[in-house]
Design an enzyme around this catalytic site. Sequence first.
Site, mmCIF file in Angstrom:
data_model
loop_
_atom_site.group_PDB
_atom_site.id
_atom_site.type_symbol
_atom_site.label_atom_id
_atom_site.label_comp_id
_atom_site.label_asym_id
_atom_site.label_seq_id
_atom_site.Cartn_x
_atom_site.Cartn_y
_atom_site.Cartn_z
ATOM 1 N N HIS A 69 -9.191 -2.327 -2.238
ATOM 2 C CA HIS A 69 -10.642 -2.230 -2.033
ATOM 3 C C HIS A 69 -11.248 -3.446 -1.337
ATOM 4 C CE1 HIS A 69 -10.966 1.565 -3.990
ATOM 5 N NE2 HIS A 69 -10.399 1.116 -5.096
ATOM 6 N N HIS A 181 -5.264 -3.162 -10.773
ATOM 7 C CA HIS A 181 -5.738 -1.974 -10.035
ATOM 8 C C HIS A 181 -6.163 -0.797 -10.900
ATOM 9 C CE1 HIS A 181 -6.275 1.157 -7.006
ATOM 10 N NE2 HIS A 181 -5.453 1.911 -7.693
HETATM 11 FE FE LIG Z 1 -9.827 -2.619 -8.900
HETATM 12 FE FE LIG Z 2 -7.268 -1.539 -6.302
#
Ligand SMILES: [Fe+2]
Ligand SMILES: [Fe+2]
Length: 264
Positions: A69, A181
């Site tokens: 991201h 994550h």
């Molecule tokens: Fe994240």
């Molecule tokens: Fe991520």
Amino acid sequence: MIRVLFIGDVCGKPGRKALSEIVPGLRSKYDIDLVMTNVENIAHGRGATVSTIQEAMASGVDFMTAGNHIWRNPQFEDVLSGEFPVIRPINYPRDLPGKGYGEIDLGPKGIFLVISVMGVAFFYQERTLSEPFRALDEFLDNIDIDSYAGILVDFHAEATGEKLSAGLYLDGRVSAVLGTHTHVPTADERILNNGTAYITDVGMTGPLDSVLWVKKEIIFAQNKYPYSPGYEIQEEGPLKFDAVLIDIDGPRKALGIKRINKIL
Ligand SMILES: [Fe+2]
Ligand SMILES: [Fe+2]
């Protein structure tokens, strides 16, 4: 011995608030040498900006990793320019901004190395990633591991099996392998057979009453309809803070890893 606090993905303003409320107290309570976090969601859930990085630093964060991201905010060029202590996964193409590793000078305790890498399982949209085990081998085989005071790998991945296999693969070659994550902390923290500290996922720091930072009603709609509103962050309500505290004893070994999971 180097004591490291690694905080799970910090999400938007609620995550930054949790940092400012918790990190200074933990820092002094546990006599921490180095505070790190993953900042791929620190700016409103999507990527990072210069001001949000500076805010994390003002709360006592020394060094930051990232993930898929990080590219969602156009300020990634500035954030990864080298001016700030932020790295991105090493297995993205070399021509992208930023580096996949960083060195931190801990004075008399030596130089600490941090490596960021992405898993590839279920990341169908991340077509530019290269195979992470090969990327780690290529990097680790070309450095003098034993010249470092400690080495930490942030393995940013979706699949638990891919993260566990990375931990076992690197056991005895680095001090710690920490998964990030998924934003959901796992309860499998341990020291592996050859001395490396490991956890499948550290978790997240941000709004508790959300789906990984997103307002839950938006996710309900996304699940029920083929069209959905854009993601919005859950600004109100309780906060969660997920981290691990690791005692590192050289570049290939840790003495302990302990979860810190708080709700405030
Ligand atoms: Fe994240
Ligand atoms: Fe991520």
